[in-house]
Write a protein that holds these residues in place. Structure first.
Motif, PDB file in Angstrom:
ATOM      1  N   GLU A 283       0.859  -1.186   0.000  1.00  0.00           N
ATOM      2  CA  GLU A 283       0.000   0.000   0.000  1.00  0.00           C
ATOM      3  C   GLU A 283       0.888   1.225   0.000  1.00  0.00           C
ATOM      4  O   GLU A 283       1.717   1.406   0.903  1.00  0.00           O
ATOM      5  N   ARG A 284       0.717   2.076  -1.021  1.00  0.00           N
ATOM      6  CA  ARG A 284       1.592   3.245  -1.144  1.00  0.00           C
ATOM      7  C   ARG A 284       1.378   4.246  -0.021  1.00  0.00           C
ATOM      8  O   ARG A 284       2.298   4.969   0.360  1.00  0.00           O
ATOM      9  N   ARG A 285       0.160   4.309   0.534  1.00  0.00           N
ATOM     10  CA  ARG A 285      -0.113   5.231   1.642  1.00  0.00           C
ATOM     11  C   ARG A 285       0.355   4.605   2.951  1.00  0.00           C
ATOM     12  O   ARG A 285       0.223   3.399   3.146  1.00  0.00           O
ATOM     13  N   SER A 286       0.873   5.423   3.836  1.00  0.00           N
ATOM     14  CA  SER A 286       1.440   4.889   5.080  1.00  0.00           C
ATOM     15  C   SER A 286       0.443   4.874   6.232  1.00  0.00           C
ATOM     16  O   SER A 286       0.730   4.312   7.289  1.00  0.00           O
ATOM     17  N   ASP A 287      -0.718   5.457   6.024  1.00  0.00           N
ATOM     18  CA  ASP A 287      -1.724   5.546   7.075  1.00  0.00           C
ATOM     19  C   ASP A 287      -2.664   4.345   7.004  1.00  0.00           C
ATOM     20  O   ASP A 287      -3.310   4.109   5.991  1.00  0.00           O
ATOM     21  N   MET A 288      -2.759   3.605   8.116  1.00  0.00           N
ATOM     22  CA  MET A 288      -3.624   2.434   8.163  1.00  0.00           C
ATOM     23  C   MET A 288      -5.083   2.801   7.916  1.00  0.00           C
ATOM     24  O   MET A 288      -5.868   2.000   7.416  1.00  0.00           O
ATOM     25  N   SER A 289      -5.481   4.017   8.273  1.00  0.00           N
ATOM     26  CA  SER A 289      -6.878   4.416   8.113  1.00  0.00           C
ATOM     27  C   SER A 289      -7.144   5.221   6.855  1.00  0.00           C
ATOM     28  O   SER A 289      -8.194   5.827   6.722  1.00  0.00           O
ATOM     29  N   ALA A 290      -6.221   5.195   5.886  1.00  0.00           N
ATOM     30  CA  ALA A 290      -6.456   5.893   4.614  1.00  0.00           C
ATOM     31  C   ALA A 290      -7.655   5.262   3.901  1.00  0.00           C
ATOM     32  O   ALA A 290      -7.945   4.078   4.061  1.00  0.00           O
ATOM     33  N   TYR A 291      -8.355   6.081   3.114  1.00  0.00           N
ATOM     34  CA  TYR A 291      -9.541   5.564   2.433  1.00  0.00           C
ATOM     35  C   TYR A 291      -9.765   6.312   1.128  1.00  0.00           C
ATOM     36  O   TYR A 291      -9.243   7.408   0.914  1.00  0.00           O
ATOM     37  N   LYS A 292     -10.560   5.704   0.267  1.00  0.00           N
ATOM     38  CA  LYS A 292     -10.919   6.309  -1.009  1.00  0.00           C
ATOM     39  C   LYS A 292     -12.050   7.301  -0.790  1.00  0.00           C
ATOM     40  O   LYS A 292     -13.056   6.973  -0.151  1.00  0.00           O
ATOM     41  N   VAL A 293     -11.903   8.496  -1.339  1.00  0.00           N
ATOM     42  CA  VAL A 293     -12.893   9.550  -1.132  1.00  0.00           C
ATOM     43  C   VAL A 293     -13.989   9.500  -2.187  1.00  0.00           C
ATOM     44  O   VAL A 293     -15.182   9.541  -1.874  1.00  0.00           O
ATOM     45  N   LEU A 294     -13.607   9.389  -3.449  1.00  0.00           N
ATOM     46  CA  LEU A 294     -14.571   9.445  -4.542  1.00  0.00           C
ATOM     47  C   LEU A 294     -15.146   8.053  -4.769  1.00  0.00           C
ATOM     48  O   LEU A 294     -14.568   7.208  -5.439  1.00  0.00           O
ATOM     49  N   CYS A 295     -16.319   7.813  -4.185  1.00  0.00           N
ATOM     50  CA  CYS A 295     -16.919   6.484  -4.220  1.00  0.00           C
ATOM     51  C   CYS A 295     -18.409   6.610  -3.928  1.00  0.00           C
ATOM     52  O   CYS A 295     -18.843   7.551  -3.252  1.00  0.00           O
ATOM     53  N   THR A 296     -19.191   5.644  -4.406  1.00  0.00           N
ATOM     54  CA  THR A 296     -20.613   5.638  -4.076  1.00  0.00           C
ATOM     55  C   THR A 296     -20.874   5.073  -2.686  1.00  0.00           C
ATOM     56  O   THR A 296     -21.985   5.168  -2.178  1.00  0.00           O
ATOM     57  N   HIS A 297     -19.863   4.451  -2.073  1.00  0.00           N
ATOM     58  CA  HIS A 297     -19.987   3.884  -0.722  1.00  0.00           C
ATOM     59  C   HIS A 297     -21.091   2.832  -0.673  1.00  0.00           C
ATOM     60  O   HIS A 297     -21.806   2.706   0.316  1.00  0.00           O
ATOM     61  N   TYR A 298     -21.197   2.056  -1.743  1.00  0.00           N
ATOM     62  CA  TYR A 298     -22.315   1.134  -1.909  1.00  0.00           C
ATOM     63  C   TYR A 298     -21.789  -0.270  -2.177  1.00  0.00           C
ATOM     64  O   TYR A 298     -21.084  -0.493  -3.161  1.00  0.00           O
ATOM     65  N   LEU A 299     -22.107  -1.199  -1.307  1.00  0.00           N
ATOM     66  CA  LEU A 299     -21.736  -2.598  -1.491  1.00  0.00           C
ATOM     67  C   LEU A 299     -22.973  -3.331  -1.985  1.00  0.00           C
ATOM     68  O   LEU A 299     -23.876  -3.637  -1.206  1.00  0.00           O
TER      69      LEU A 299
END
Length: 432
Positions: free
Chosen positions: A38-54
């Motif tokens: 994972e290129r980001r070093s923060d365990m709690s990093a997340y994707k912002v642009l998303c429908t947030h729909y499973l």
């Protein structure tokens, strides 16, 4: 952890988001040793642009991962939905047998991503390497044999029997491996914002098909509702001139619109004016692509997370037993690629065609009109919208014939008039 100049794994996965974490867990459970980058070093990093729909197609994979109770405890919202069309609302309901409709969950990525990443990190056999960036793909005789990685201080090689690109639509894995990409331009753009205390009819997801414009309001964890507008590109100058005004007016004028003026907006209005649909060959010798790296679809349909989980599961099913038995990995990867194309090829075609900004075609008009008037057709549409059946079954002769009979019985009827609200200048919407 301290790594030697070269490490050997069964699988190296680039991207520790939904697809990558799911694949890591499922492969490690079958005995594979997995490096999850994972290129980001923060365990709690997340994707912002998303429908947030499973979508409901994701439920079996979430269950297989053992995450259902964890999601529920974290506040996931069961994603029942209804859809507005010019023929009225489509509101799928259980059949006469009382059997509930398939469902999954709405959950913001800021909650979901750290949760699934933690599940991967806690799985024996998975080495989660945060802050590690892919800088090269190792090729040996036309076969991918590993990757070159940077941790910001040094570069080193990770060799593996299989490399998996789970690093999104702009996949560095695919680019470095020379995998070509097919692009379809999207003639709609999208903006969304998060609200608290927004009342929705029935407390469930609402979606508006305005032909060609689309919008949705989706309740999520922690009492937050995501409201998205997805207009035709012809409206882009209006939004560029006054984003906040255009966004709010669009929502206020939806049929049976949610009252955003009585809610509290807790985010900026964010989005994208250029989100092309991308697809790549999902399998090649020593390399597999999953999630958006294989296919980045139109966010209008909210299929990204579901297909990320499904593609991770398909890959694990194909490759996991072969890795454990020391068999032919490339043959297993090819089988995964064939399954990916078979399962998603029809969906991709329809979604790409609709991304042209067109209104419904005659077949869609037939089915949507029938679903607004008939419970059986509405349940059939729910299965398709949930990506539990494909386009051929959705548009099967029996399904279309039933919809045709339903529409003939209602010929000449006018749909119920929606209650549309116009902007009230006296109201203000608080902003974070």
């Amino acid at each position: 952890m301290t790594l030697a100049t070269e490490q050997k794994y069964d699988v190296v996965i680039s991207g520790a988001s939904v697809a990558g974490c799911a694949a890591a867990v499922l492969l490690a459970r079958q005995g594979a040793r997995v490096a999850l980058l994972e290129r980001r070093s923060d365990m709690s990093a997340y994707k912002v642009l998303c429908t947030h729909y499973l979508q409901p197609n994701a439920f079996p994979v979430l269950e297989r991962l053992g995450l259902i109770e964890t999601l529920k405890s974290a506040g996931a919202i069961r994603n029942e939905a209804r859809w507005w069309t010019r023929w009225g609302w489509i509101h799928p309901s259980p059949g006469p047998d009382g059997k509930e409709l398939p469902y999954a969950y709405n959950m913001r990525r800021q909650t979901l991503d750290p949760l699934i990443r933690r599940a991967a990190a806690d799985t024996p056999g998975v080495d989660l390497l945060l802050g590690h960036t892919l800088v090269g793909v190792l090729d040996e005789g036309g076969r991918t044999a590993g990757v070159r990685v940077s941790d910001g201080k040094r570069e080193f090689e990770l060799r593996a029997r299989l490399v998996v690109g789970a690093d999104g639509k702009d996949s560095a894995t695919a680019r470095l491996a020379g995998i070509p990409v097919k692009t379809v331009e999207n003639q709609r753009f999208s903006y969304f914002a998060h609200f608290e205390n927004l009342e929705l009819a029935g407390g469930i997801t609402q979606c508006w098909f305005l032909e060609p414009d689309v919008a949705y309001a989706m309740p999520n964890d922690d009492g937050v509702t995501v409201v998205a507008v997805i207009p035709d590109r012809k409206k882009l100058p209006e939004f560029k001139k006054d984003l906040e005004g255009a966004y709010l007016d669009f929502v206020r004028n939806l049929p049976d619109a949610p009252d955003v003026d009585r809610a509290t907006r807790i985010s900026k209005i964010i989005g994208t004016v250029n989100y092309p649909l991308l697809s790549r060959r999902p399998a090649s010798p020593g390399l597999a692509l999953i999630g958006d790296a294989a296919m980045a679809s139109d966010p209008l349909w909210g299929v990204g997370c579901g297909w990320a989980l499904e593609s991770a599961s398909w890959l694990a099913d194909a490759v996991g037993p072969v890795l454990a038995a020391g068999g032919d990995v490339d043959r297993a990867v090819a089988a995964y690629g064939k399954r990916h194309r078979k399962q998603l090829g029809g969906h991709r075609h329809l979604i790409s065609d609709y991304a042209s900004g067109r209104a419904f075609n005659p077949f869609e008009r037939l089915m949507f009109a029938g679903a607004a008037r008939d419970a059986v057709t509405a349940r059939h549409m729910h299965l398709f919208a949930s990506r539990l059946i494909g386009p051929l079954k959705f548009l099967s002769v029996p399904a279309m014939f039933r919809a045709l009979l339903v529409n003939l019985r209602h010929l000449g009827e006018k749909p119920p008039a929606p209650a549309s609200r116009r902007p009230d200048p006296a109201r203000l919407t608080p902003t974070a």
